[in-house]
Design an enzyme around this catalytic site. Structure first.
Site, PDB file in Angstrom:
ATOM      1  N   ARG A  67      46.147  34.247  33.701  1.00 44.03           N
ATOM      2  CA  ARG A  67      47.143  34.140  34.766  1.00 44.03           C
ATOM      3  C   ARG A  67      46.550  33.982  36.164  1.00 44.03           C
ATOM      4  NH1 ARG A  67      49.827  36.234  31.269  1.00 44.03           N
ATOM      5  NH2 ARG A  67      47.990  37.495  31.017  1.00 44.03           N
ATOM      6  N   THR A  68      45.638  34.885  36.498  1.00 46.35           N
ATOM      7  CA  THR A  68      45.124  34.859  37.878  1.00 46.35           C
ATOM      8  C   THR A  68      44.387  33.545  38.119  1.00 46.35           C
ATOM      9  OG1 THR A  68      44.940  37.252  37.784  1.00 46.35           O
ATOM     10  CG2 THR A  68      43.764  36.165  39.553  1.00 46.35           C
ATOM     11  N   LYS A  97      20.313  32.669  32.971  1.00 45.54           N
ATOM     12  CA  LYS A  97      18.881  32.515  33.245  1.00 45.54           C
ATOM     13  C   LYS A  97      18.382  33.553  34.246  1.00 45.54           C
ATOM     14  CE  LYS A  97      19.584  27.559  32.736  1.00 45.54           C
ATOM     15  NZ  LYS A  97      19.694  26.325  33.521  1.00 45.54           N
ATOM     16  N   ARG A 118      36.301  36.491  40.481  1.00 43.36           N
ATOM     17  CA  ARG A 118      36.592  37.647  39.614  1.00 43.36           C
ATOM     18  C   ARG A 118      35.273  38.078  39.001  1.00 43.36           C
ATOM     19  NH1 ARG A 118      41.292  38.689  35.285  1.00 43.36           N
ATOM     20  NH2 ARG A 118      42.338  38.989  37.266  1.00 43.36           N
ATOM     21  N   HIS A 146      42.470  44.587  43.028  1.00 47.53           N
ATOM     22  CA  HIS A 146      43.040  43.287  42.699  1.00 47.53           C
ATOM     23  C   HIS A 146      44.093  43.000  43.774  1.00 47.53           C
ATOM     24  CE1 HIS A 146      44.263  39.873  40.541  1.00 47.53           C
ATOM     25  NE2 HIS A 146      44.438  40.371  39.340  1.00 47.53           N
TER      26      HIS A 146
HETATM   27  C1  NCD Z   1      45.328  42.296  35.425  1.00 47.28           C
HETATM   28  C2  NCD Z   1      43.846  42.315  35.718  1.00 47.28           C
HETATM   29  O1  NCD Z   1      43.130  41.383  35.380  1.00 47.28           O
HETATM   30  O2  NCD Z   1      43.439  43.281  36.333  1.00 47.28           O
HETATM   31  N1  NCD Z   1      45.769  41.059  34.997  1.00 47.28           N
HETATM   32  C3  NCD Z   1      46.092  40.144  35.945  1.00 47.28           C
HETATM   33  O3  NCD Z   1      45.310  39.771  36.785  1.00 47.28           O
HETATM   34  N2  NCD Z   1      47.355  39.711  35.947  1.00 47.28           N
HETATM   35  C4  NCD Z   1      45.775  43.380  34.548  1.00 47.28           C
HETATM   36  C5  NCD Z   1      45.099  43.566  33.232  1.00 47.28           C
HETATM   37  O4  NCD Z   1      44.187  42.835  32.862  1.00 47.28           O
HETATM   38  O5  NCD Z   1      45.511  44.489  32.541  1.00 47.28           O
END
Ligand code: NCD
Length: 322
Positions: A67-68, A97, A118, A146
């Protein structure tokens, strides 16, 4: 507020990193809400498709994401920007590496105007931001934060209730490792009169240092022992997944997963007509599928859409395009 003042406040985002919700204040959160609504209005009129024209964003995702990742990519592309996309570099790149995070970021900033990252390690985006000249946006770091998820959650509540202060809600699930709730509680703490009820297995409760930090900011946090104690007049229930990938012992995960589940029965017993049900997704059993068609369920609809819209707004602000 005059347009001129608004423009100068928008400038406060220009070329800035967004690593933690702590970098924002109520005014900047309101600017993000307003810019998000402005973009929604433009898109409805089939306008705005060139807001990010000429912008190249690098998506550097060292941890799985659907999703993100996709919502950042969709946000940028639908506004006319382009992306360099790098997923799971720990298995596909120079990281294997032995390249340092700093070097990777320094390389990618040569190609791009903004880096969206991320990482499984808490604090990695801070290191990246220190190494890079380009702005860095944290798309989730370990069990840290987040911030864009918290913003989309707040905008979803704002659309529904017209405010993000004086709200009462339950935050349930993995409060120890869940980065979405860490950012979300921080965001709630910025606004007056919010009351949060925390529901988690004792092994996954909010770390005491965060409890102290948040309470010091003035937010009322109450730990619940069971779902039977949920106040019946909440405006929202925010459920989260137990973060399997943060456990070293899988048996421990099995023991605590799905301790609390939203079922039609629980909703009937402790819910009310006006409330909403939210989840950052992915869900792995914490919300019964029978809830999905309930108009109060926003996790597969409003939250997902707003995820793209607030990321559009944020990137446009950071790139100085709005
Ligand atoms: C969340 C995350 O990655 O922290 N998901 C997201 O970004 N929508 C929540 C999760 O992974 O549980």
């Amino acid at each position: 507020m005059s347009i001129k003042n608004l423009a100068s406040i928008n400038q406060s985002f220009y070329k800035k990193d967004l690593i933690s919700i702590d970098q924002l204040d109520p005014l900047s959160i309101q600017i993000i809400f307003r810019t998000t609504q402005h973009i929604i209005d433009l898109l409805q009129k089939n306008e705005g498709g060139d807001i990010l024209k000429g912008v190249l964003a690098t998506l550097l995702f060292f941890e799985p994401s659907s999703r993100t990742f996709s919502s950042f990519a969709a946000a940028i592309k639908r506004l006319g920007g382009v992306t360099v996309e790098y997923q799971n570099p720990t298995t596909t790149s120079s990281t294997v590496k032995g390249e340092t995070l700093e070097d990777t970021v320094r390389v990618f900033e040569n190609y791009s105007d903004i880096i969206i990252m991320r990482h499984p390690m808490t604090g990695a985006p801070i290191r990246a931001a220190q190494a890079a000249h380009a702005p860095v946006v944290n798309a989730g770091d370990g069990s840290g934060e987040h911030p864009t998820q918290a913003l989309l959650d707040m905008v979803t509540l704002f659309q529904r209730f017209g405010r993000v202060d004086h709200l009462k809600g339950v935050i349930a699930g993995d409060l120890l490792y869940g980065r979405t709730v860490h950012s979300l509680i921080k965001a709630f703490a910025m606004f007056e009169g919010n009351e949060l009820y925390l529901l988690s297995p004792p092994e996954l409760s909010l770390p005491p240092e965060l409890m102290k930090e948040f309470t010091k900011k003035g937010i009322k946090l109450t730990q619940l022992e069971t779902e039977k104690e949920i106040p019946t007049d909440c405006q929202f229930w925010y459920w989260t997944r137990v973060q399997k990938e943060r456990f070293s012992d899988i048996k421990e995960y099995e023991r605590v997963k799905n301790r609390y589940v939203v079922t039609p029965e629980l909703l009937k017993e402790r819910g009310n007509k006006e409330m909403v049900i939210m989840h950052p997704l992915p869900r792995v059993g914490e919300i019964d599928n029978r809830i999905d068609s309930d108009p109060r369920a926003l996790y597969l609809t409003n939250q997902v859409k707003n995820g793209m819209y607030i990321r559009m707004a944020l990137i446009a602000l950071i790139m100085g395009k709005l």
